[in-house]
Design an enzyme around this catalytic site. Structure first.
Site, PDB file in Angstrom:
ATOM      1  N   GLY A   1      22.397  19.133 -94.107  1.00 42.61           N
ATOM      2  CA  GLY A   1      23.844  19.022 -93.946  1.00 42.61           C
ATOM      3  C   GLY A   1      24.333  17.606 -94.164  1.00 42.61           C
ATOM      4  O   GLY A   1      23.548  16.684 -94.416  1.00 42.61           O
TER       5      GLY A   1
ATOM      6  N   ASP B   1      18.736  16.414 -86.641  1.00 42.89           N
ATOM      7  CA  ASP B   1      19.603  17.327 -87.384  1.00 42.89           C
ATOM      8  C   ASP B   1      21.000  17.329 -86.770  1.00 42.89           C
ATOM      9  O   ASP B   1      21.192  16.922 -85.623  1.00 42.89           O
ATOM     10  CB  ASP B   1      19.022  18.745 -87.355  1.00 42.89           C
ATOM     11  CG  ASP B   1      19.557  19.635 -88.472  1.00 42.89           C
ATOM     12  OD1 ASP B   1      20.376  19.152 -89.284  1.00 42.89           O
ATOM     13  OD2 ASP B   1      19.144  20.808 -88.534  1.00 42.89           O
TER      14      ASP B   1
ATOM     15  N   LYS C   1      24.274  26.259 -85.139  1.00 33.78           N
ATOM     16  CA  LYS C   1      23.875  25.608 -86.380  1.00 33.78           C
ATOM     17  C   LYS C   1      23.778  26.676 -87.467  1.00 33.78           C
ATOM     18  O   LYS C   1      23.719  27.854 -87.175  1.00 33.78           O
ATOM     19  CB  LYS C   1      22.522  24.904 -86.218  1.00 33.78           C
ATOM     20  CG  LYS C   1      22.577  23.725 -85.250  1.00 33.78           C
ATOM     21  CD  LYS C   1      21.210  23.112 -84.954  1.00 33.78           C
ATOM     22  CE  LYS C   1      20.411  22.821 -86.199  1.00 33.78           C
ATOM     23  NZ  LYS C   1      21.139  22.030 -87.208  1.00 33.78           N
TER      24      LYS C   1
ATOM     25  N   GLU D   1      15.384  25.337 -89.896  1.00 37.29           N
ATOM     26  CA  GLU D   1      15.757  24.351 -88.879  1.00 37.29           C
ATOM     27  C   GLU D   1      15.189  24.751 -87.521  1.00 37.29           C
ATOM     28  O   GLU D   1      14.644  23.921 -86.794  1.00 37.29           O
ATOM     29  CB  GLU D   1      17.283  24.229 -88.798  1.00 37.29           C
ATOM     30  CG  GLU D   1      17.901  23.562 -90.020  1.00 37.29           C
ATOM     31  CD  GLU D   1      19.418  23.620 -90.055  1.00 37.29           C
ATOM     32  OE1 GLU D   1      19.997  22.924 -90.893  1.00 37.29           O
ATOM     33  OE2 GLU D   1      20.016  24.364 -89.256  1.00 37.29           O
TER      34      GLU D   1
END
Length: 219
Positions: free
Chosen positions: A29, A81, A94, A103
């Protein structure tokens, strides 16, 4: 400061948690991309990284950082993250970038999960951001019906195929008062690969970008 400047600030702040000689877990991201840029300044000091997406892998390799397959790695000290939402219990939504399964796998292996986000991602109750669910393609409609029973409005994310070859349902209208129970309930639906609720395994440290600087929250 712009939102991107706040993201950059927390991305670089996360560098303080990187130990020389280690393998670093890296997310996906726009905020994680700033962390990757920062990590590039330490490429000679770390052994390499484990990446949660093809996009992050490409960026890491472009900076000269060796990318390990997770199967080659016994343990990870940290995983860094971003989040689409984070609450006061360090639980997150997420998966806006469709990399939620990888992830979650990497986060489960890491000793410490460091969430980097700008202050707009902080919420009291999770669910205003549509909750991503990765689904085996043939089960899309069946899973959607079960998500409706849980109180959500699932929407097929058109034109998106995950790095694992699956599809995403974004679930709108959720007010998630018990994130752990909701994570377990959605993960139990046949055909669901995983849900983008990180409640059972939340963040250990949150670095929050604010106009006054980076705020550190420790679980």
């Amino acid at each position: 400061m712009t939102q991107d400047e706040l993201k950059k600030a927390v991305g670089w702040a996360a560098l303080q948690y990187v130990q020389p000689g280690t393998i670093v877990g890296v997310g996906t991201g726009s905020t994680a991309a700033h962390f990757i840029d920062a990590l590039g300044t330490m490429k000679g000091q770390i052994e390499g990284a484990v990446s949660s997406s093809d996009a992050s892998t490409e960026k890491l390799k472009s900076l000269g950082i060796h990318v390990f397959d997770l199967n080659e790695v016994d343990s990870l000290g940290i995983y860094v993250d971003g989040a689409d939402e984070i609450n006061g219990h360090m639980q997150m939504i997420k998966g806006g970038g469709a990399a939620l399964t990888r992830e979650k796998i990497i986060a489960s292996v890491a000793e410490k999960f460091i969430c980097i986000a700008d202050a707009s991602k902080q919420v009291d109750i999770l669910g205003k951001f549509p909750l991503p669910v990765e689904v085996i393609p043939m089960a899309r409609s069946a899973v959607a019906r079960q998500l409706v029973k849980l109180g959500g409005r699932p929407e097929y994310r058109q034109g998106v195929v995950t790095d694992n070859g699956n599809v995403i349902l974004d679930v709108h209208g959720m007010e998630i008062l018990d994130p752990i129970a909701m994570e377990n309930a959605i993960n139990a639906i046949p055909g669901v690969v995983t849900v983008g609720l990180f409640a059972n395994r939340g963040a250990d440290v949150a670095l929050i970008g604010t106009p006054d600087g980076v705020k550190t929250i420790v679980k």
